[in-house]
Write an enzyme that holds these catalytic residues in place. Structure first.
Site, mmCIF file in Angstrom:
data_model
loop_
_atom_site.group_PDB
_atom_site.id
_atom_site.type_symbol
_atom_site.label_atom_id
_atom_site.label_comp_id
_atom_site.label_asym_id
_atom_site.label_seq_id
_atom_site.Cartn_x
_atom_site.Cartn_y
_atom_site.Cartn_z
ATOM 1 N N HIS A 92 -2.926 -2.112 0.983
ATOM 2 C CA HIS A 92 -3.241 -3.537 1.217
ATOM 3 C C HIS A 92 -4.379 -3.923 0.274
ATOM 4 C CE1 HIS A 92 -3.469 -7.351 3.012
ATOM 5 N NE2 HIS A 92 -3.974 -7.068 4.205
ATOM 6 N N HIS A 101 5.666 -6.265 -4.402
ATOM 7 C CA HIS A 101 5.080 -6.963 -3.262
ATOM 8 C C HIS A 101 6.142 -7.099 -2.189
ATOM 9 C CE1 HIS A 101 2.983 -10.022 -0.891
ATOM 10 N NE2 HIS A 101 1.906 -9.744 -1.579
ATOM 11 N N ASP A 157 -3.270 -8.225 -7.230
ATOM 12 C CA ASP A 157 -4.243 -7.160 -7.503
ATOM 13 C C ASP A 157 -4.284 -6.765 -8.971
ATOM 14 O OD1 ASP A 157 -5.024 -6.687 -4.728
ATOM 15 O OD2 ASP A 157 -2.997 -5.925 -4.482
#
Length: 379
Positions: free
Chosen positions: A225, A265, A316
């Site tokens: 996460h 994702h 990210d």
């Protein structure tokens, strides 16, 4: 009742929300009807907090009052600062430290234990305090860990500017403060991700908002996460240290069966819209510093992964190089994610309290039945 097994609760609808909408096929993210691209480029983090918590964008007067109220709540109580010092002295991992500090904030909250758990006005007040104090605590922890004294918050600075000021002891320039504010906006909410759902589960038991946020921080700390952004930067550093071509490095890593950090994702089938925006910022920061290697390396890896694997990058992948080029230590990347996402956590907790039902899913039992109990002496 359906007996269909959905590991990870993938695709299972568990709530209705007015907060954020994701179209994974189109690469679209919306906060309360507003496109993330518009909010990231035009709105401040304080505006987005107001939008998430109150349902509408604030008027100028409402924004001024809201921002002033946030600014007055930034300082930590002496007892809370003692906790920060102790954790820094023990060299605690930053996310674990932030989790502990956030839990400790309830001890000094004037509404804690006084108002009903579901009291909306009290919870908004608590939410302001939690959101205002988490950056102060994180900056103080970092400075104390480095052997420096904490910097007191400056009420004249906005939320993003103030964190960078407390972190580094210098008022940031416009480029840095604008970039950081944009990053906070982009990470503020994202549907029922794991940490948000964790906060909702905790709130559904009628635990208080401090408990819900603390639970969410613990969930965010996992590498699948929030921890992914730190993994991206460590990977890029490894590529840089190897002196190999970035694509060759990735090919070798894939051949070894390794995953490439920052790709894929659960929700998006295309490039994460937040990655597009942060990619632009990463490039701008590199150009301003006269060193674009991190951005160029990232683009080369992204192009290869898209062409050869059909896997797009997530937020990210570019938040990592954006933060790194701002001089932020890698182990603070995920805590920074937390000081942004706390706005969304609180908004979802407020929704949960409004029409609460205990979240209690079922598991399919696959163990043995009707075993005979043998006495201890016969085992």
């Amino acid at each position: 009742m359906s007996e269909e097994l959905r590991p990870g609760l993938e695709g299972v609808l568990v709530a209705e929300s007015e907060l954020s909408y994701i179209d994974g096929e189109a690469g679209k993210l919306v906060y309360r009807g507003y496109a993330i691209e518009d909010l990231a480029r035009e709105a401040s983090y304080e505006e987005v907090l107001y939008l998430l918590w109150h349902g509408e964008l604030p008027t100028p007067a409402q924004l001024d009052r809201f921002s002033e109220e946030m600014a007055t709540q930034r300082s930590l109580a002496p007892g809370t600062m003692d906790v920060v010092r102790e954790l820094a002295d023990q060299e605690e991992e930053p996310m674990a430290a932030l989790r502990t500090i956030t839990s400790a904030l309830s001890a000094a909250d004037e509404d804690a234990g006084e108002a009903e758990v579901t009291d909306l006005e009290a919870n908004v007040r608590k939410g302001k305090r939690i959101t205002a104090k988490m950056p102060t605590a994180l900056a103080a922890f970092k400075r104390l860990r480095d052997g420096d004294e904490p910097v007191e918050p400056d009420p004249e600075l906005d939320h993003a500017e103030n964190f960078l000021y407390m972190l580094n002891g210098e008022v940031p320039d416009a480029v840095l403060s604008e970039t950081f504010d944009m990053a906070l906006v982009l990470h503020a909410d994202h549907g029922l991700n794991a940490s948000t759902f964790s906060a909702m589960v905790t709130a559904s038991t009628l635990a208080d908002i401090h408990a819900a946020v603390t639970s969410a921080i613990g969930t965010l700390s996992g590498s699948l996460h929030g921890g992914a952004n730190a993994n991206v930067m460590r990977m890029l550093q490894e590529v840089d240290d190897s002196e190999m071509d970035s694509v060759d490095w990735v090919v070798n890593a894939l051949d070894r069966g390794e995953r490439i950090a920052g790709f894929g994702h659960r929700v998006y089938d295309v490039k994460d819209p937040r990655a597009k925006i942060l990619g632009e910022k990463s490039e701008e920061l590199g150009e301003a510093a006269g060193d674009t290697r991190w951005y160029e390396m990232s683009v080369a890896i992204e192009d290869f992964m898209a062409e050869e694997k059909g896997i797009p990058p997530n937020v990210d992948f570019y938040s990592a190089t954006t933060y790194y080029q701002m001089g932020i230590p890698i182990d603070l990347f995920t805590p920074i994610f937390a000081i942004s996402r706390v706005g969304g956590w609180i908004a979802h907790v407020l929704e949960q309290y409004e029409d609460n039902r205990l979240i209690r899913p079922r598991a399919r039992y696959v163990g043995e039945l009707e075993r005979s109990y043998p006495p201890v002496a016969e085992r």
